[in-house]
Design an enzyme around this catalytic site. Structure first.
Site, mmCIF file in Angstrom:
data_model
loop_
_atom_site.group_PDB
_atom_site.id
_atom_site.type_symbol
_atom_site.label_atom_id
_atom_site.label_comp_id
_atom_site.label_asym_id
_atom_site.label_seq_id
_atom_site.Cartn_x
_atom_site.Cartn_y
_atom_site.Cartn_z
ATOM 1 N N GLY A 1 0.789 -1.225 0.000
ATOM 2 C CA GLY A 1 0.000 0.000 0.000
ATOM 3 C C GLY A 1 0.817 1.268 0.000
ATOM 4 O O GLY A 1 0.273 2.361 0.114
ATOM 5 N N THR B 1 3.263 -0.228 -6.944
ATOM 6 C CA THR B 1 2.632 -0.446 -8.238
ATOM 7 C C THR B 1 2.398 0.882 -8.941
ATOM 8 O O THR B 1 2.669 1.041 -10.132
ATOM 9 C CB THR B 1 1.295 -1.188 -8.047
ATOM 10 O OG1 THR B 1 1.527 -2.359 -7.269
ATOM 11 C CG2 THR B 1 0.689 -1.587 -9.370
ATOM 12 N N GLU C 1 15.131 6.710 19.339
ATOM 13 C CA GLU C 1 15.878 6.662 18.079
ATOM 14 C C GLU C 1 16.988 7.705 18.054
ATOM 15 O O GLU C 1 18.072 7.444 17.533
ATOM 16 C CB GLU C 1 14.939 6.851 16.881
ATOM 17 C CG GLU C 1 13.919 5.725 16.691
ATOM 18 C CD GLU C 1 14.535 4.335 16.611
ATOM 19 O OE1 GLU C 1 15.667 4.213 16.112
ATOM 20 O OE2 GLU C 1 13.891 3.372 17.064
ATOM 21 N N ASP D 1 16.703 -4.437 21.209
ATOM 22 C CA ASP D 1 18.057 -3.897 21.350
ATOM 23 C C ASP D 1 18.842 -4.680 22.388
ATOM 24 O O ASP D 1 20.017 -4.993 22.202
ATOM 25 C CB ASP D 1 17.998 -2.434 21.810
ATOM 26 C CG ASP D 1 17.334 -1.541 20.781
ATOM 27 O OD1 ASP D 1 17.337 -1.899 19.597
ATOM 28 O OD2 ASP D 1 16.813 -0.476 21.183
#
Ligand code: ADP
Ligand code: MG
Ligand code: ZN
Length: 623
Positions: free
Chosen positions: A212, A216, A432, A507
């Site tokens: 999605g 394509t 992060e 982690d």
């Protein structure tokens, strides 16, 4: 689908039935005639009895053989019937009849028709039956919608210029991805330019990303932009077929493409054919392997710059056969990720076209609350909202429609579209940022390629270092730094939150595994020494651990190993902590930027180190 196949069966069976019936009738007729055939003795008797109405001698043309037909009356029923006798010489027969005083017979000379009746008709019947049977089997084997006779023909859908009106303008967001494909478009438009200077253009481009996200769409847009034909086939189309058919379809597809070059072949869901070979449980899948082999042969077979670009899409790059990624095949990989905030806003804008929105609707705000949504999810969201508006007989969408649609698609699609709370987002951003900073500041790891807090499946975000360098060995120093980086996420969480989360479990596992290998496999712990305590159990031997419970070393050694692993982790943790503290201001700046943009590039990340004041280190930090 099923229903069509059933009709195919019944149609064919009716035909077969009719033919068999026809054949049977013909043979019974033959049998009947046999009953009326006389041998010489019976014939003599009949002549002697005088029970004869007429005699016809029918000579086969140009030869002395023939048939004698005798009209007679059945002795029991008294009905007229015709008996016959084959004769090898009609002249002898005539003489015989003359001797018996029978002059009243007819003599006809017929063409040799028996061959036609005796051989050709049954042969035709058999051929017809086989033909029908073949058609019937073909229909079953070729899948529900295979046309009767195009056994093995490629079922690729072809779209030409004109009917493919998808261009890059219809693909929102995906800026970097489009840039990467721009080159392919340019090549397809003017191949000469590249051939002149001897440039080699990739033969294959692999689009990788979750379902999605617009793979394509992107492939179609490349064809649309370049104005070339676009052949598309789905990997799963190949799999359902007889052995050998998949391979012949691939051959046909490439032949067709060569006739239409320059063009694009797009193989959707390539993982269905291009799974790693030889890993199939219970002997693998012959058909798939043949198809994959044929695909590789075809890709190797056409020359560079022949004007065919093979594009393929998958969301499982991990299961692809490595052969497919070799140079000269899919040598270009484009990662199509989930869109960031801005990408989502642009996608919403594209799909809001033709859907009148009320003033109160703020697409930017919708974009902000849909982290993790793919392009398809967003399209779906707006579509559901439009349906709700139509149901309420309104000619425009209101905020309430969006809200309701949100619940509908948000709940329908599982975790991936789970709405992320602001708190979760904040935690992920710091986590992060923690990894990223350590990647950046430690010498042997990194640099950071991109940092993202866009949810992907199970992970809240990711920090991606530049593709690994091809080092032959890992050094002890690099392995330690890898452990420090792994722990950076948790450390950053601790720094800014009064609580810690479960988000770091992966982690921690990674860090532990690495530390354990250092101790038991690579002889990097002085206390344990240069002894291999790793049992080398590969996944192939799952269950071996259970079968042989012995570890090959005693309790004492096990304790030492555990202590060493813990010591390494603890030391790395301390280092991570010290570094994160040193770069505390970058940590906050990075987290803020992530919250704003969701995904930041290498440049944006590295700029932070220039613009943000960094604390003086309390002590020398060395790893
Ligand atoms: P994939 O092939 O990656 O599974 P598709 O290309 O089939 O995804 O996308 C499905 C639909 O989602 C598209 O037809 C389009 O409506 C919408 N969509 C996905 N990504 C985008 C995008 N970047 N811009 C506009 N629409 C998109
Ligand atoms: Mg698709
Ligand atoms: Zn992490």
């Amino acid at each position: 689908m099923n229903d069509r196949r059933n009709r195919g069966i019944s149609g064919a069976s009716v035909l077969i039935f009719i033919l068999v019936l026809f054949g049977a009738l013909w043979f019974t007729n033959q049998m009947d005639q046999k009953e009326n055939e006389l041998n010489w003795n019976q014939f003599e008797k009949l002549i002697a009895s005088g029970n004869i109405k007429n005699i016809d001698i029918i000579q086969n043309k140009d030869v002395p053989t023939g048939r004698v037909e005798i009209g007679t009356k059945n002795e029991i029923s008294g009905e007229d019937e015709t008996k016959y006798l084959f004769t090898s010489d009609v002249n002898e027969m005539q003489e015989y009849l003359k001797k018996k005083g029978i002059e009243n017979y007819t003599m006809t000379n017929v063409p040799q028709d028996s061959w036609f009746a005796d051989t050709l008709i049954p042969m035709l019947l058999v051929v017809a039956a086989v033909f029908v049977l073949f058609m019937f089997m073909n229909r079953q084997g070729g899948g529900a919608n295979a046309k009767a006779m195009n056994f093995g023909k490629s079922r690729a859908k072809l779209s030409r210029e004109g009917d493919n009106n998808v261009t890059f303008s219809k693909v929102a967001g995906l800026r970097e991805e489009k840039e990467e494909l721009e080159e392919i478009v340019d090549f397809l438009k003017s191949p000469k330019k590249y051939i002149q200077v001897g440039a080699r253009i990739p033969k294959g481009v692999l689009l990788v990303g979750p379902p999605g996200t617009g793979k394509t769409l992107l492939a179609k847009a490349v064809a649309g932009e370049a104005g070339v034909p676009f052949f598309t086939i789905s990997g799963s189309d190949f799999v359902e077929m007889f052995v050998g058919v998949g391979a012949s379809r691939v051959r046909d597809l490439f032949e067709e493409a060569k006739r239409n070059a320059p063009c694009i072949i797009f193989i959707d869901e390539i993982d269905a054919v291009a799974r790693r070979r030889g890993t199939g449980m219970g002997g693998g899948h012959d058909e798939r392997e043949q198809t994959l082999n044929q695909l590789l042969v075809e890709m190797d077979g056409f020359g560079v710059n022949e004007g065919i670009i093979v594009m393929a899409a998958t969301n499982r790059v991990d299961i692809l056969d490595p052969a497919i990624l070799r140079p000269g095949r899919f040598d270009r990989k484009v990662v199509v990720g989930r869109p960031d905030v801005q990408g989502r806003e642009e996608i919403l804008e594209v799909h809001a076209k033709g859907k009148p929105l009320s003033e109160e609707i703020d697409l930017k705000q919708i974009a902000q609350t849909t982290a993790g949504f793919t392009g398809a999810d967003l399209e779906n969201l707006l579509n559901e909202a439009a349906i709700l508006a139509a149901k309420a007989s309104r000619v425009f969408l209101i905020q309430e429609d969006i809200k309701k649609a949100f619940v509908k698609v948000g709940i329908g699609a599982e975790k991936k579209s789970r709405v992320i709370s602001d708190k979760e987002k904040r935690i992920t951003a710091f986590h992060e940022a923690g990894h990223a900073i350590l990647f950046h500041v430690l010498p042997d790891v990194g640099p950071v390629y991109s940092v993202s807090i866009i949810p992907t499946g199970s992970a809240g975000g990711y920090t991606m270092p530049l593709p690994e360098r091809d080092d032959m060995f890992d050094t002890k120093g690099k392995m330690l730094q890898d452990i420090v980086v792994s722990l950076g996420g948790r450390v950053a969480e601790e720094e800014v939150l009064d609580d810690i989360t479960t988000g770091a479990s992966q982690d921690i596992k990674q860090a532990t595994d690495l530390a354990k290998s250092m101790v038991t496999k690579f002889g990097m712990s002085e206390t344990v020494g240069l002894v291999n305590y790793d049992d080398d159990s590969d996944e192939v031997f799952i269950g071996r651990d259970l079968a042989h419970a012995s570890r090959g070393y005693g309790e004492g050694v096990a304790t030492v190993i555990d202590q060493e692993v813990k010591r390494i982790i603890d030391e790395c943790y301390a280092k991570a902590k010290a570094l994160i503290r040193e770069y505390d201001s970058v940590l906050h700046a990075c987290a803020d930027l992530l919250l704003e943009k969701e995904k930041i590039s290498r440049e944006e990340f590295e700029d932070l180190f220039k613009t943000v004041d960094i604390n003086e280190p309390d002590e020398m930090i060395r790893v």
